[in-house]
Design a protein around this motif. Structure first.
Motif, PDB file in Angstrom:
ATOM      1  N   ASP A 261       3.876   6.425  -7.296  1.00  0.00           N
ATOM      2  CA  ASP A 261       3.081   7.453  -8.012  1.00  0.00           C
ATOM      3  C   ASP A 261       3.751   8.786  -7.752  1.00  0.00           C
ATOM      4  O   ASP A 261       3.655   9.356  -8.759  1.00  0.00           O
ATOM      5  CB  ASP A 261       1.590   7.139  -7.461  1.00  0.00           C
ATOM      6  N   GLN A 262       3.936   8.938  -6.586  1.00  0.00           N
ATOM      7  CA  GLN A 262       4.588  10.453  -6.190  1.00  0.00           C
ATOM      8  C   GLN A 262       5.920  10.450  -7.072  1.00  0.00           C
ATOM      9  O   GLN A 262       6.283  11.756  -7.609  1.00  0.00           O
ATOM     10  CB  GLN A 262       4.724  10.410  -4.654  1.00  0.00           C
TER      11      GLN A 262
ATOM     12  N   ASP B 159       0.868  -1.351  -0.051  1.00  0.00           N
ATOM     13  CA  ASP B 159      -0.064   0.061   0.119  1.00  0.00           C
ATOM     14  C   ASP B 159       0.930   1.285  -0.112  1.00  0.00           C
ATOM     15  O   ASP B 159       0.649   2.113  -0.847  1.00  0.00           O
ATOM     16  CB  ASP B 159      -0.637  -0.088   1.145  1.00  0.00           C
TER      17      ASP B 159
ATOM     18  N   LYS C 156       2.081   3.914  -3.596  1.00  0.00           N
ATOM     19  CA  LYS C 156       1.835   5.566  -3.395  1.00  0.00           C
ATOM     20  C   LYS C 156       2.873   6.325  -3.590  1.00  0.00           C
ATOM     21  O   LYS C 156       2.953   7.292  -4.448  1.00  0.00           O
ATOM     22  CB  LYS C 156       0.993   5.696  -2.180  1.00  0.00           C
TER      23      LYS C 156
END
Length: 205
Positions: free
Chosen positions: A193-194, A186, A190
């Motif tokens: 993506d950043q 998880d 994320k």
């Protein structure tokens, strides 16, 4: 008229070549053996290659991720020390905090858990993942800019952690390690993506 057309075509060709040359000049590449971030990646891979596997997925996942997380922390420390971008420095701080906490957790787990499972397929697959990750890192274009190199290499680093965590969910049995694997998936998806968004906003420079 024909001469005018020929002249226009010649101008277009010259313009295209000039544009290509300009774009080529803008792409900076640093040899991997001279790059600080890549040096940390290679040190991490070398440590994992010498890790003594137990064939117990939970133990081997914990041992692998302890080395893998330390590599991320070392890269993040270099970003904080030598980088210049505030966003990358903030992400580096976050990575250090989260992955140091998980190193503490897997270290405690390894002290209290005796390897007892026999799943050689897990070891083969996790080592294959790390081999692919190392090859992918060696294919990356790095330029010596600490912020850029931190972002581009952490994407691949996180992707391998996600793949290994998915293997733990399939093969592991210990709830604490399976929970950690879920959390890694998880959090690091994320962060991938950043990193990607940051690189795209800069034109991957």
């Amino acid at each position: 008229m024909k001469n005018v057309i020929k002249l226009l075509l010649a101008l277009v060709i010259v313009s295209v070549f000039a544009s290509c040359k300009k774009n080529a000049d803008e792409i900076k590449i640093q040899p991997h053996d001279q790059n600080q971030m890549m040096g940390i990646m290679h040190q991490m891979m070398a440590k994992m290659d010498t890790m003594k596997m137990t064939k117990d997925p939970d133990n081997d996942f914990a041992m692998m991720m302890r080395i893998h997380h330390q590599g991320a922390i070392d890269m993040a420390n270099l970003e904080i020390k030598s980088g210049s971008d505030a966003t990358m420095k903030q992400m580096a701080q976050s990575i250090i905090a989260s992955q140091q906490e998980e190193i503490t957790q897997v270290t405690a787990f390894l002290k209290s858990h005796t390897a007892h499972l026999n799943d050689p397929d897990f070891d083969m697959m996790i080592m294959d993942n790390m081999s692919k990750s190392g090859k992918q890192a060696d294919l990356q274009i790095i330029n010596g800019d600490i912020d850029h190199d931190f972002a581009i290499l952490m994407i691949g680093h996180h992707q391998s952690a996600v793949e290994n965590s998915r293997l733990e969910l399939l093969h592991g049995q210990e709830p604490s390690m399976k929970t950690m694997a879920t959390n890694i998936i998880d959090a690091q998806l994320k962060e991938i993506d950043q990193f990607q968004s940051w690189l795209l906003a800069r034109g991957n420079k």
